[in-house]
Scaffold this active site. Structure first.
Site, short mmCIF file in Angstrom:
data_model
loop_
_atom_site.label_atom_id
_atom_site.label_comp_id
_atom_site.label_asym_id
_atom_site.label_seq_id
_atom_site.Cartn_x
_atom_site.Cartn_y
_atom_site.Cartn_z
N GLY A 63 17.62 62.02 45.29
CA GLY A 63 16.50 62.94 45.28
C GLY A 63 16.97 64.37 45.48
N GLU B 180 9.53 53.34 32.00
CA GLU B 180 9.33 54.05 33.27
C GLU B 180 7.98 54.76 33.26
OE1 GLU B 180 12.60 56.00 35.33
OE2 GLU B 180 11.48 57.88 35.11
N GLN C 296 20.81 59.16 33.43
CA GLN C 296 19.94 60.30 33.15
C GLN C 296 19.69 60.36 31.65
OE1 GLN C 296 17.76 62.52 33.53
NE2 GLN C 296 18.71 64.21 34.67
#
Length: 604
Positions: A112, A21, A190
């Protein structure tokens, strides 16, 4: 180009994979140097790469440009993050259309950050997308099966909705069921450091009564440990539990020796990968690395792990020329038109810096080199107060005049307030405590300090307060101060600064007005070290580009704080006045031998 799930399906039954990422750096030179870093990391053969998307579409253009470069120039299977909460539908439509036009077939659909309250909600633009599941449904409705869609999962529970004590993944499980049923193709977690909790979470999903998770790829998100400070900060922000065995390994080496900490981090993640792969009986065979745009730890992990070895068929065939001949002009000519070179800097300078994979290893972020690909927020998701809204209101109350704000800053300095909107840690660092009295005096005068450091001259690198780096070295630093100040006070101070050539300053306001007694090419090294058998190490610099990026963020934090209050309240009006009329000022005193020089100068 194959989708992520198509590539996973093509693997052998026990064949593992990994992915990377990246986030868009805050500075133009950081973006430029990310190009070279992406090219090198492409040779590590990830199955795919993710490109993050700033809150509210704040990095939309950069994110799409970088994703397009990865796909078209590096031939990497690319996944674009897309957040939907509090974002105009038109922005989402444009992002999806551009992604498809550029051949990108993978989206990580995220909620978000939620809006702070109804006062700042815009139903006509945003209400269609309250949660990630709404985005998943919308993509499926508009694009059918064109996009392979990933969704997020939280092995320790979703931190924003629960306190650390209350975190429980079972509370969030119904939402993951809903997102998967709506059309998600893979799950990405996560970050975490507690392998046991992930393994339990994976087992819970596989055995779920819905049957939705029997075969869906579940990809654990792993964060390499680059420095002790960043590790602790990230774990705290994400509410990630740190197992005792991990802390024991880290405590066995000096926390200030970044290289030793990195090596322990490589060992920790290598062990995590082995346990996950083995104890899930190869059901989990993919591992996602939150790279923070750094590469050395990733390369070391891939070199030492027996699990994540790169299959040769994943090798991308890059359209880029060899590293020694890469130039930004070449990339622009090939279609990456929004990644531009600063006219003041030759392309060869940027690329030659980036040719060494470790030149910017320590540190990255706010105090790092602005030319670094890793320059920016570690989480990549934009401005945050670092505490939940209800906690923020409890901590900071409702100030109605500037003296109330001064009192909050002084309480933080005195240790009676744990955190301020601009602080990333609870309480002062040990070195800041040394100049606490000087900082209190400044805040009493209405100079609200957000960053500072005392001067030191040749302190041993193992010093418990100032030490860092390998043993048997000496560290140095210049005194510096950053503060918010009313424009009238700043102009008075500016006249005084003009007459002293031992001080350098930057100043900016929310409108972008900028002042300095330096040129755009000047760089202030404010922390450095001298160690055996190596060159002088210069880990901290302050210069124009990084200050401007920080100034924009620092003023944006005022607006984020303002979101906690009703529009017409006294606190909201106060913050509006501060935002409109204050300057952020950064001052460096170059006489590091005279440790009290800066504080004597600032007695207005």
């Amino acid at each position: 180009m194959e989708t992520i799930c198509e590539k996973i399906a093509a693997l052998g039954p026990d064949e593992s994979f990994y992915s990377f990422e990246f986030f868009p750096p805050k500075t133009d030179s950081g973006v430029q140097n990310l190009v070279a870093r992406l090219r090198r990391m492409a040779q590590l053969n990830p199955l795919f790469v993710n490109i993050t998307w700033g809150a509210g579409g704040s990095t939309a253009t950069k994110s799409l440009d970088i994703a397009s470069l990865c796909h078209s120039q590096l031939n990497l299977t690319t996944c674009l993050h897309l957040t939907c909460t509090n974002m105009a539908k038109s922005v989402i439509d444009e992002a999806l259309a551009k992604a498809k036009a550029n051949g990108i077939r993978n989206i990580l659909a995220l909620r978000g950050d939620p809006p702070r309250g109804d006062e700042y909600w815009t139903p006509s633009e945003s209400q269609e997308f309250l949660y990630a599941v709404d985005l998943v449904r919308y993509i499926r409705k508009e694009y059918g099966d064109y996009f392979c869609i990933g969704v997020a999962a939280y092995p320790e529970g979703y931190a924003d909705s629960q306190t650390p004590e209350e975190q429980d993944p079972k509370i969030d499980l119904p939402y993951l069921v809903e997102k998967t049923a709506a059309g998600a193709n893979f799950i990405m977690t996560q970050l975490f450091f507690d392998t046991d909790k992930f393994i339990d979470f994976e087992h819970t999903l596989r055995e779920h009564e819905s049957g939705l998770f029997k075969t869906i790829p579940i990809i654990p998100g792993l964060l390499p440990i680059n420095t002790f400070q960043s590790f602790i900060r990230t774990a705290k922000l994400s509410h990630a539990h740190i197992p005792d065995r991990v802390m024991e390994k880290l405590n066995a080496v000096p926390s200030t020796d970044d290289e030793q900490v990195k090596q322990v981090g490589v060992e920790v993640l290598t062990e995590m990968i082995h346990r996950i792969y083995t104890e899930t009986k190869h059901r989990v065979r993919g591992f996602h690395f939150y790279t923070l745009n750094l590469e050395r730890s990733i390369a070391l992990i891939l070199d030492r792990s027996d699990i994540v070895k790169a299959p040769s068929r994943h090798t991308p065939k890059s359209n880029l020329p060899a590293a020694s001949t890469v130039s930004i002009d070449t990339l622009i000519a090939d279609g990456v038109k929004d990644i531009k070179l600063d006219a003041a800097s030759p392309a060869s300078t940027e690329i030659s810096l980036a040719a060494d994979p470790s030149w910017d290893d320590f540190p990255n972020g706010r105090w790092g080199d602005p030319r670094s690909p890793a320059y920016g927020e570690i989480d990549g998701y934009g401005i945050t107060l670092h505490v939940p809204a209800n906690k923020a209101l409890e901590l900071w109350g409702s100030p109605s005049k500037s003296s109330d704000v001064s009192e909050l800053f002084i309480k933080y300095l005195n240790g009676t307030l744990d955190v301020l909107p601009w602080s990333e840690q609870e309480g002062l660092s040990p070195e800041t405590k040394i100049i606490e009295d000087d900082l209190v005096k400044l805040n009493n005068l209405g100079l609200w300090t957000v960053a500072s450091q005392p001067a030191i001259n040749g302190v041993p690198s193992n010093d418990p307060v100032f030490g860092w780096g390998p043993p048997n070295g000496y560290v140095f630093q210049k005194s510096l101060i950053e503060f918010f100040v009313p424009e009238a006070v700043w102009l008075k101070l500016k006249n005084k600064l003009q007459n002293d050539d031992k001080l350098s300053y930057y100043a900016s306001n929310s409108r972008g007005d900028f002042m300095s007694n330096m040129t755009a090419s000047d760089v202030n090294v404010v922390t450095w070290g001298v160690f055996p058998n190596r060159e002088v190490v210069q880990p901290t610099v302050i210069e124009e580009q990084s200050f401007k990026a920080w100034s924009e963020e620092a003023f944006a934090i005022w607006k984020e704080w303002q979101r906690l209050y009703p529009r017409d309240s006294a606190t909201s009006d106060l913050i509006t006045n501060i935002y409109d009329t204050y300057f952020l000022v950064s001052i460096v005193h170059h006489d590091y031998v005279n440790t009290g020089a800066l504080w004597e100068f600032l007695q207005l």
